[in-house]
Design a protein around this motif. Structure first.
Motif, PDB file in Angstrom:
ATOM      1  N   ARG A  30       0.831  -1.210   0.000  1.00 62.66           N
ATOM      2  CA  ARG A  30       0.000   0.000   0.000  1.00 62.66           C
ATOM      3  C   ARG A  30       0.865   1.259   0.000  1.00 62.66           C
ATOM      4  N   LEU A  31       1.862   1.307   0.896  1.00 68.98           N
ATOM      5  CA  LEU A  31       2.723   2.485   0.994  1.00 68.98           C
ATOM      6  C   LEU A  31       3.524   2.711  -0.281  1.00 68.98           C
ATOM      7  N   CYS A  32       4.100   1.643  -0.792  1.00 65.98           N
ATOM      8  CA  CYS A  32       4.924   1.793  -1.999  1.00 65.98           C
ATOM      9  C   CYS A  32       4.071   2.078  -3.225  1.00 65.98           C
ATOM     10  N   GLY A  33       2.855   1.546  -3.237  1.00 64.04           N
ATOM     11  CA  GLY A  33       1.952   1.819  -4.360  1.00 64.04           C
ATOM     12  C   GLY A  33       1.649   3.298  -4.508  1.00 64.04           C
ATOM     13  N   MET A  34       1.681   4.032  -3.388  1.00 64.71           N
ATOM     14  CA  MET A  34       1.423   5.473  -3.426  1.00 64.71           C
ATOM     15  C   MET A  34       2.493   6.229  -4.205  1.00 64.71           C
ATOM     16  N   LEU A  35       3.675   5.625  -4.319  1.00 66.84           N
ATOM     17  CA  LEU A  35       4.762   6.291  -5.038  1.00 66.84           C
ATOM     18  C   LEU A  35       4.559   6.267  -6.551  1.00 66.84           C
ATOM     19  N   ALA A  36       3.667   5.402  -7.026  1.00 71.92           N
ATOM     20  CA  ALA A  36       3.485   5.217  -8.473  1.00 71.92           C
ATOM     21  C   ALA A  36       3.112   6.513  -9.183  1.00 71.92           C
ATOM     22  N   SER A  37       2.439   7.419  -8.497  1.00 72.28           N
ATOM     23  CA  SER A  37       2.021   8.670  -9.134  1.00 72.28           C
ATOM     24  C   SER A  37       2.967   9.832  -8.840  1.00 72.28           C
ATOM     25  N   ASP A  38       4.074   9.549  -8.154  1.00 75.95           N
ATOM     26  CA  ASP A  38       5.018  10.613  -7.802  1.00 75.95           C
ATOM     27  C   ASP A  38       6.069  10.782  -8.895  1.00 75.95           C
ATOM     28  N   LYS A  54       8.516   5.729  -9.446  1.00 76.98           N
ATOM     29  CA  LYS A  54       7.658   4.781 -10.170  1.00 76.98           C
ATOM     30  C   LYS A  54       8.291   3.395 -10.234  1.00 76.98           C
ATOM     31  N   ASP A  55       9.598   3.354 -10.479  1.00 79.03           N
ATOM     32  CA  ASP A  55      10.297   2.062 -10.529  1.00 79.03           C
ATOM     33  C   ASP A  55      10.288   1.374  -9.168  1.00 79.03           C
ATOM     34  N   ALA A  56      10.492   2.156  -8.113  1.00 79.25           N
ATOM     35  CA  ALA A  56      10.483   1.590  -6.764  1.00 79.25           C
ATOM     36  C   ALA A  56       9.098   1.042  -6.422  1.00 79.25           C
ATOM     37  N   ALA A  57       8.060   1.797  -6.802  1.00 84.36           N
ATOM     38  CA  ALA A  57       6.684   1.354  -6.545  1.00 84.36           C
ATOM     39  C   ALA A  57       6.392   0.063  -7.284  1.00 84.36           C
ATOM     40  N   ALA A  58       6.803  -0.003  -8.548  1.00 80.90           N
ATOM     41  CA  ALA A  58       6.547  -1.206  -9.351  1.00 80.90           C
ATOM     42  C   ALA A  58       7.295  -2.418  -8.793  1.00 80.90           C
ATOM     43  N   ALA A  59       8.550  -2.210  -8.417  1.00 84.79           N
ATOM     44  CA  ALA A  59       9.353  -3.316  -7.876  1.00 84.79           C
ATOM     45  C   ALA A  59       8.777  -3.826  -6.559  1.00 84.79           C
ATOM     46  N   ALA A  60       8.372  -2.914  -5.687  1.00 83.24           N
ATOM     47  CA  ALA A  60       7.812  -3.308  -4.391  1.00 83.24           C
ATOM     48  C   ALA A  60       6.475  -4.016  -4.563  1.00 83.24           C
ATOM     49  N   THR A  61       5.659  -3.517  -5.487  1.00 78.73           N
ATOM     50  CA  THR A  61       4.354  -4.138  -5.731  1.00 78.73           C
ATOM     51  C   THR A  61       4.523  -5.543  -6.287  1.00 78.73           C
ATOM     52  N   ARG A  62       5.463  -5.704  -7.220  1.00 81.27           N
ATOM     53  CA  ARG A  62       5.739  -7.051  -7.766  1.00 81.27           C
ATOM     54  C   ARG A  62       6.233  -7.986  -6.672  1.00 81.27           C
ATOM     55  N   ALA A  63       7.138  -7.487  -5.832  1.00 79.60           N
ATOM     56  CA  ALA A  63       7.695  -8.316  -4.759  1.00 79.60           C
ATOM     57  C   ALA A  63       6.603  -8.732  -3.775  1.00 79.60           C
ATOM     58  N   ALA A  64       5.719  -7.798  -3.439  1.00 82.75           N
ATOM     59  CA  ALA A  64       4.627  -8.119  -2.512  1.00 82.75           C
ATOM     60  C   ALA A  64       3.670  -9.130  -3.133  1.00 82.75           C
ATOM     61  N   SER A  65       3.365  -8.963  -4.410  1.00 81.06           N
ATOM     62  CA  SER A  65       2.476  -9.914  -5.094  1.00 81.06           C
ATOM     63  C   SER A  65       3.104 -11.302  -5.175  1.00 81.06           C
ATOM     64  N   THR A  66       4.407 -11.346  -5.426  1.00 82.38           N
ATOM     65  CA  THR A  66       5.115 -12.629  -5.460  1.00 82.38           C
ATOM     66  C   THR A  66       5.068 -13.294  -4.095  1.00 82.38           C
ATOM     67  N   TRP A  67       5.296 -12.505  -3.025  1.00 81.22           N
ATOM     68  CA  TRP A  67       5.221 -13.047  -1.665  1.00 81.22           C
ATOM     69  C   TRP A  67       3.827 -13.610  -1.401  1.00 81.22           C
ATOM     70  N   GLU A  68       2.792 -12.855  -1.778  1.00 82.88           N
ATOM     71  CA  GLU A  68       1.412 -13.293  -1.547  1.00 82.88           C
ATOM     72  C   GLU A  68       1.104 -14.591  -2.287  1.00 82.88           C
ATOM     73  N   MET A 128      12.458  -3.506  -0.947  1.00 84.62           N
ATOM     74  CA  MET A 128      11.441  -4.510  -0.648  1.00 84.62           C
ATOM     75  C   MET A 128      11.653  -5.847  -1.363  1.00 84.62           C
ATOM     76  N   PRO A 129      12.030  -5.881  -2.650  1.00 80.57           N
ATOM     77  CA  PRO A 129      12.239  -7.187  -3.287  1.00 80.57           C
ATOM     78  C   PRO A 129      13.271  -8.045  -2.556  1.00 80.57           C
ATOM     79  N   THR A 130      14.327  -7.417  -2.042  1.00 74.38           N
ATOM     80  CA  THR A 130      15.334  -8.164  -1.282  1.00 74.38           C
ATOM     81  C   THR A 130      14.796  -8.537   0.097  1.00 74.38           C
ATOM     82  N   THR A 131      14.158  -7.581   0.753  1.00 68.95           N
ATOM     83  CA  THR A 131      13.644  -7.810   2.105  1.00 68.95           C
ATOM     84  C   THR A 131      12.670  -8.985   2.152  1.00 68.95           C
ATOM     85  N   LEU A 132      11.761  -9.054   1.190  1.00 71.38           N
ATOM     86  CA  LEU A 132      10.713 -10.078   1.229  1.00 71.38           C
ATOM     87  C   LEU A 132      11.200 -11.475   0.870  1.00 71.38           C
TER      88      LEU A 132
END
Length: 199
Positions: free
Chosen positions: A87-95, A101-115, A171-175
Motif C-alpha cells: 500500500r505504501l509503496c503503491g502510493m509512489l506510483a504517481s510521484d 515509479k520504478d520503486a513502486a513497481a518493484a515493491a508491488t511485484r515483490a509483494a504480489s510474489t510473496w502473496e 522490498m524485493p530483497t527484504t521479502l
C-alpha cells in the motif's frame, strides 16, 4: 542520507518482525490484552505466552496445536507487513520523484510474489486460528497487530520521499529474506498445513 534511510527501514521492519510470540496480558482491572512484545514486569500483571509449544506432558496433540497457532500468527504478522508495504509503496506510483515509479513497481511485484508464494499458508492459517482461538482472542490479536503496525506506517508515510523510495526499492530483497520467506521454512509449513481442525 542512505544510512538514515536504512536505519529507518530497519526500525520499521524490526518493530513489525518481532511478532512471533503472542503474549496474553491480564491487567489489575481484569482486562485482557494481547501483544507480540514482552510486557514489562508488573505486580498487577499476569503474563502467559500463547503460540509456543506446550510442555511435553500436555501431550503431542496440544503441542502440535500450539505450534500451529504460533506458525499461523507468524504468517499473519508478516502478511500485515507485506500488505502495508504494498500500500505504501503503491502510493509512489504517481510521484514524479526520480526512481519513485520504478520503486513502486518493484515493491508491488515483490509483494504480489510473496502473496502468491504464501497463498496456501495464508488460507490455512485462518482455519488454524479460527479453530484454536476464541473470537475474543482473534479480535484482540487483530487489534493489537493494527495498533503496533500503524505507528510505523504513519512514520514511513510522512518520511521524505527519498527515504520512501529507497525503502520501497529494498522490498524485493527484504521479502525474500528467511525471516519473511515462511513458505521456505519447513517447520512453519508442516505446522500449518498438517493441522487437522478439531471443530
Amino acid at each position: 542520507m542512505a544510512h538514515r534511510t536504512l536505519g529507518f527501514a530497519a526500525l520499521f521492519l524490526a518493530g513489525l518482525c518481532q511478532a512471533q510470540t503472542v503474549y496474553k496480558v491480564v491487567g489489575p482491572d481484569g482486562k485482557i490484552g494481547y501483544t507480540d512484545r514482552p510486557p514489562p514486569p508488573s505486580a498487577h500483571t499476569v503474563v502467559t505466552t500463547l503460540g509456543r509449544a506446550a510442555p511435553q506432558e500436555d501431550g503431542p496433540a496440544r503441542a502440535a496445536t500450539q505450534w500451529a497457532v504460533d506458525a499461523s500468527l507468524r504468517v499473519y504478522y508478516k502478511q500485515i507487513i507485506v500488505h502495508s508495504a504494498k500500500r505504501l509503496c503503491g502510493m509512489l506510483a504517481s510521484d514524479n520523484f526520480t526512481g519513485a515509479k520504478d520503486a513502486a513497481a518493484a515493491a508491488t511485484r515483490a509483494a504480489s510474489t510473496w502473496e502468491e508464494r504464501h497463498a496456501a499458508l495464508t488460507r490455512k492459517k485462518i482455519v488454524v486460528v479460527q479453530d484454536a482461538l476464541s473470537d475474543a482472542k482473534l479480535n484482540a490479536i487483530a487489534d493489537d497487530a493494527k495498533r503496533q503496525n500503524e505507528p510505523y506506517v504513519m512514520r514511513l508515510s510522512v518520511a521524505p520521499i527519498a527515504e520512501r523510495v529507497a525503502w520501497c526499492k529494498a522490498m524485493p530483497t527484504t521479502l525474500t529474506m528467511p525471516e519473511f520467506d515462511l513458505a521456505g521454512d519447513a517447520r512453519v509449513v508442516r505446522a500449518i498445513m498438517d493441522y487437522v481442525p478439531r471443530k
